[in-house]
Design a protein around this motif. Sequence first.
Motif, PDB file in Angstrom:
ATOM      1  N   SER A 156       0.825  -1.207   0.000  1.00 35.04           N
ATOM      2  CA  SER A 156       0.000   0.000   0.000  1.00 35.04           C
ATOM      3  C   SER A 156       0.860   1.258   0.000  1.00 35.04           C
ATOM      4  O   SER A 156       0.534   2.249  -0.665  1.00 35.04           O
ATOM      5  N   ASN A 157       1.982   1.225   0.731  1.00 28.73           N
ATOM      6  CA  ASN A 157       2.893   2.369   0.731  1.00 28.73           C
ATOM      7  C   ASN A 157       3.563   2.549  -0.623  1.00 28.73           C
ATOM      8  O   ASN A 157       3.816   3.675  -1.059  1.00 28.73           O
ATOM      9  N   ALA A 158       3.865   1.430  -1.289  1.00 28.52           N
ATOM     10  CA  ALA A 158       4.439   1.524  -2.628  1.00 28.52           C
ATOM     11  C   ALA A 158       3.459   2.203  -3.585  1.00 28.52           C
ATOM     12  O   ALA A 158       3.849   3.028  -4.427  1.00 28.52           O
ATOM     13  N   VAL A 159       2.187   1.875  -3.433  1.00 30.53           N
ATOM     14  CA  VAL A 159       1.155   2.502  -4.271  1.00 30.53           C
ATOM     15  C   VAL A 159       1.069   3.995  -3.990  1.00 30.53           C
ATOM     16  O   VAL A 159       0.835   4.800  -4.898  1.00 30.53           O
ATOM     17  N   ARG A 160       1.269   4.398  -2.733  1.00 27.08           N
ATOM     18  CA  ARG A 160       1.190   5.819  -2.378  1.00 27.08           C
ATOM     19  C   ARG A 160       2.266   6.632  -3.077  1.00 27.08           C
ATOM     20  O   ARG A 160       2.103   7.844  -3.282  1.00 27.08           O
ATOM     21  N   VAL A 161       3.380   5.988  -3.446  1.00 30.88           N
ATOM     22  CA  VAL A 161       4.442   6.702  -4.152  1.00 30.88           C
ATOM     23  C   VAL A 161       4.030   6.986  -5.592  1.00 30.88           C
ATOM     24  O   VAL A 161       4.212   8.092  -6.108  1.00 30.88           O
ATOM     25  N   LEU A 162       3.441   5.993  -6.257  1.00 34.15           N
ATOM     26  CA  LEU A 162       3.121   6.107  -7.681  1.00 34.15           C
ATOM     27  C   LEU A 162       1.676   6.518  -7.945  1.00 34.15           C
ATOM     28  O   LEU A 162       1.381   7.093  -8.990  1.00 34.15           O
ATOM     29  N   GLY A 163       0.784   6.203  -6.999  1.00 31.02           N
ATOM     30  CA  GLY A 163      -0.639   6.427  -7.228  1.00 31.02           C
ATOM     31  C   GLY A 163      -1.011   7.849  -7.604  1.00 31.02           C
ATOM     32  O   GLY A 163      -1.713   8.063  -8.601  1.00 31.02           O
ATOM     33  N   PRO A 164      -0.561   8.869  -6.841  1.00 30.81           N
ATOM     34  CA  PRO A 164      -0.922  10.239  -7.201  1.00 30.81           C
ATOM     35  C   PRO A 164      -0.414  10.656  -8.579  1.00 30.81           C
ATOM     36  O   PRO A 164      -1.083  11.407  -9.292  1.00 30.81           O
ATOM     37  N   VAL A 165       0.778  10.148  -8.955  1.00 29.97           N
ATOM     38  CA  VAL A 165       1.319  10.484 -10.280  1.00 29.97           C
ATOM     39  C   VAL A 165       0.447   9.887 -11.371  1.00 29.97           C
ATOM     40  O   VAL A 165       0.054  10.561 -12.333  1.00 29.97           O
ATOM     41  N   VAL A 166       0.132   8.594 -11.217  1.00 32.33           N
ATOM     42  CA  VAL A 166      -0.729   7.932 -12.199  1.00 32.33           C
ATOM     43  C   VAL A 166      -2.111   8.572 -12.204  1.00 32.33           C
ATOM     44  O   VAL A 166      -2.709   8.800 -13.267  1.00 32.33           O
ATOM     45  N   GLY A 167      -2.618   8.876 -11.027  1.00 29.53           N
ATOM     46  CA  GLY A 167      -3.922   9.519 -10.939  1.00 29.53           C
ATOM     47  C   GLY A 167      -3.941  10.859 -11.645  1.00 29.53           C
ATOM     48  O   GLY A 167      -4.919  11.198 -12.327  1.00 29.53           O
ATOM     49  N   GLY A 168      -2.871  11.629 -11.495  1.00 28.76           N
ATOM     50  CA  GLY A 168      -2.786  12.913 -12.183  1.00 28.76           C
ATOM     51  C   GLY A 168      -2.811  12.752 -13.693  1.00 28.76           C
ATOM     52  O   GLY A 168      -3.466  13.527 -14.401  1.00 28.76           O
ATOM     53  N   LEU A 169      -2.113  11.732 -14.186  1.00 26.99           N
ATOM     54  CA  LEU A 169      -2.110  11.480 -15.633  1.00 26.99           C
ATOM     55  C   LEU A 169      -3.502  11.066 -16.118  1.00 26.99           C
ATOM     56  O   LEU A 169      -3.968  11.514 -17.172  1.00 26.99           O
ATOM     57  N   VAL A 170      -4.162  10.191 -15.356  1.00 24.63           N
ATOM     58  CA  VAL A 170      -5.498   9.734 -15.748  1.00 24.63           C
ATOM     59  C   VAL A 170      -6.475  10.903 -15.767  1.00 24.63           C
ATOM     60  O   VAL A 170      -7.271  11.064 -16.713  1.00 24.63           O
ATOM     61  N   VAL A 171      -6.427  11.742 -14.743  1.00 27.64           N
ATOM     62  CA  VAL A 171      -7.325  12.899 -14.683  1.00 27.64           C
ATOM     63  C   VAL A 171      -7.032  13.863 -15.825  1.00 27.64           C
ATOM     64  O   VAL A 171      -7.954  14.399 -16.464  1.00 27.64           O
ATOM     65  N   ALA A 172      -5.741  14.079 -16.103  1.00 30.12           N
ATOM     66  CA  ALA A 172      -5.372  15.019 -17.156  1.00 30.12           C
ATOM     67  C   ALA A 172      -5.765  14.506 -18.540  1.00 30.12           C
ATOM     68  O   ALA A 172      -6.223  15.285 -19.388  1.00 30.12           O
ATOM     69  N   LEU A 173      -5.588  13.212 -18.780  1.00 30.72           N
ATOM     70  CA  LEU A 173      -5.831  12.660 -20.109  1.00 30.72           C
ATOM     71  C   LEU A 173      -7.274  12.234 -20.332  1.00 30.72           C
ATOM     72  O   LEU A 173      -7.814  12.378 -21.435  1.00 30.72           O
ATOM     73  N   CYS A 174      -7.918  11.697 -19.279  1.00 38.37           N
ATOM     74  CA  CYS A 174      -9.248  11.109 -19.449  1.00 38.37           C
ATOM     75  C   CYS A 174     -10.338  11.825 -18.657  1.00 38.37           C
ATOM     76  O   CYS A 174     -11.523  11.630 -18.944  1.00 38.37           O
ATOM     77  N   GLY A 175      -9.948  12.586 -17.637  1.00 35.62           N
ATOM     78  CA  GLY A 175     -10.927  13.260 -16.806  1.00 35.62           C
ATOM     79  C   GLY A 175     -11.104  12.564 -15.468  1.00 35.62           C
ATOM     80  O   GLY A 175     -10.805  11.369 -15.329  1.00 35.62           O
ATOM     81  N   PRO A 176     -11.620  13.272 -14.464  1.00 35.63           N
ATOM     82  CA  PRO A 176     -11.757  12.695 -13.119  1.00 35.63           C
ATOM     83  C   PRO A 176     -12.754  11.544 -13.045  1.00 35.63           C
ATOM     84  O   PRO A 176     -12.629  10.679 -12.183  1.00 35.63           O
ATOM     85  N   GLY A 177     -13.735  11.523 -13.931  1.00 36.41           N
ATOM     86  CA  GLY A 177     -14.740  10.467 -13.892  1.00 36.41           C
ATOM     87  C   GLY A 177     -14.142   9.077 -14.074  1.00 36.41           C
ATOM     88  O   GLY A 177     -14.573   8.121 -13.422  1.00 36.41           O
TER      89      GLY A 177
END
Length: 411
Positions: A156-177
Amino acid sequence: MKTAAHVPGTRTAPWRSAAFRRFVLANLISATGSAMAPLALAYAVIGEGGGAGSLGLVLAVNTVPTVAFLLVGGVLADRMSRSRILLVGNLVAAAAQGALAVIVLSGAASTASIAACGFLSGVAVAFTVPAGQGVVNQLVAAEHLQRANALVRLPSNAVRVLGPVVGGLVVALCGPGWALSWDALTFLIAALLLHGLRLDAPVTAHSALSDLRAGWAGFRSRTWLWTYTVAGMVVVAAWLAGFQMLGPVLAATLYSGARSWGLVQGAFALGLLAGALVCLWWKPYRLLAVAVCTASLLFLPLTAMGLGLPLPAVLFAALIAGVGLDVAIVAWTTAFQLHIPDAELGRAGSFNSVGERLAIPLGYLLAALAAGAWSDREVLLVCAGVIVAATVLNLCVRDVYRINRTTPKPS
């Protein structure tokens, strides 16, 4: 209630238990969605025209039901199958996030509808948190608890390192939905995995109200437990006010803004990951004293920013603080599981969680008031001093040194 002593094969290393692997996998999958959710939620509110006030309202509506229902969740965790509670809680969270994703993708989102989904998610958290605190005890023998707790937190801690970065890309490219859709799907997958645990429910002849009263009596009678909870409430309030609220503000004025703050958060997340690795091999004797001391390292990044130190010094301080916090969490969780009877884990955990969650609005409110009298850097230094003072006072409690690795759990 079925415990590790009654489950065949649990005297082996935790990772050899299929049930434990299932539990860790469920937590890992859920964490991948939860790491993206805050960013997606913020941009969902912004996308429908809301500002800081709307986002604050949504976050408050999400927090209030968690605090309100935590004690109910604690009572149920000691009366029902904890795996069944986790199953239902994850299904409710999946429904809430799924509904939120649909309204965001359809363009029909409003502050009210987003807040309503957040309220439902907050209710689910109130029941899954107390239940989750007693699951590892039922899957793993006492001698393996610390390693098991570290293994639960490691991915879970490993995910916390990469998750926000991946989430930012998904939101930027596809939208928050779409990020919210993934969050909903992860809750659903986690629910399916948790369905296979099938942990036994405890046997109780008392009413729910009697159980709640007994839980409060047990919590109050354990000096080490309630003093740690009070100290933790102070530390969490000071940390959130300093790091989460004022940290980004100082990063914008002292450093390079969002880029620098992203590095600081990344360093802290890496520290959490390193802390979980430390707990795989280091087994301190005085578990609670170690938890109190290592949690105090949170004062380091607040002090570094308050003094206006160069960014590399702040990054190093955030890294060490992350290591300390995760060691504290694992040590505390292990002490809690060893020294609280299995039948009381849910209620004791819920009283502890209520204190920590009440610290969230308290810390933000006090920091906002203090900012009117002092500069942001001075408030950060005050927050750091509060953390140190709370630690010193907690270490003056004699019972802190009694909660160690070898003291047998009461029946």
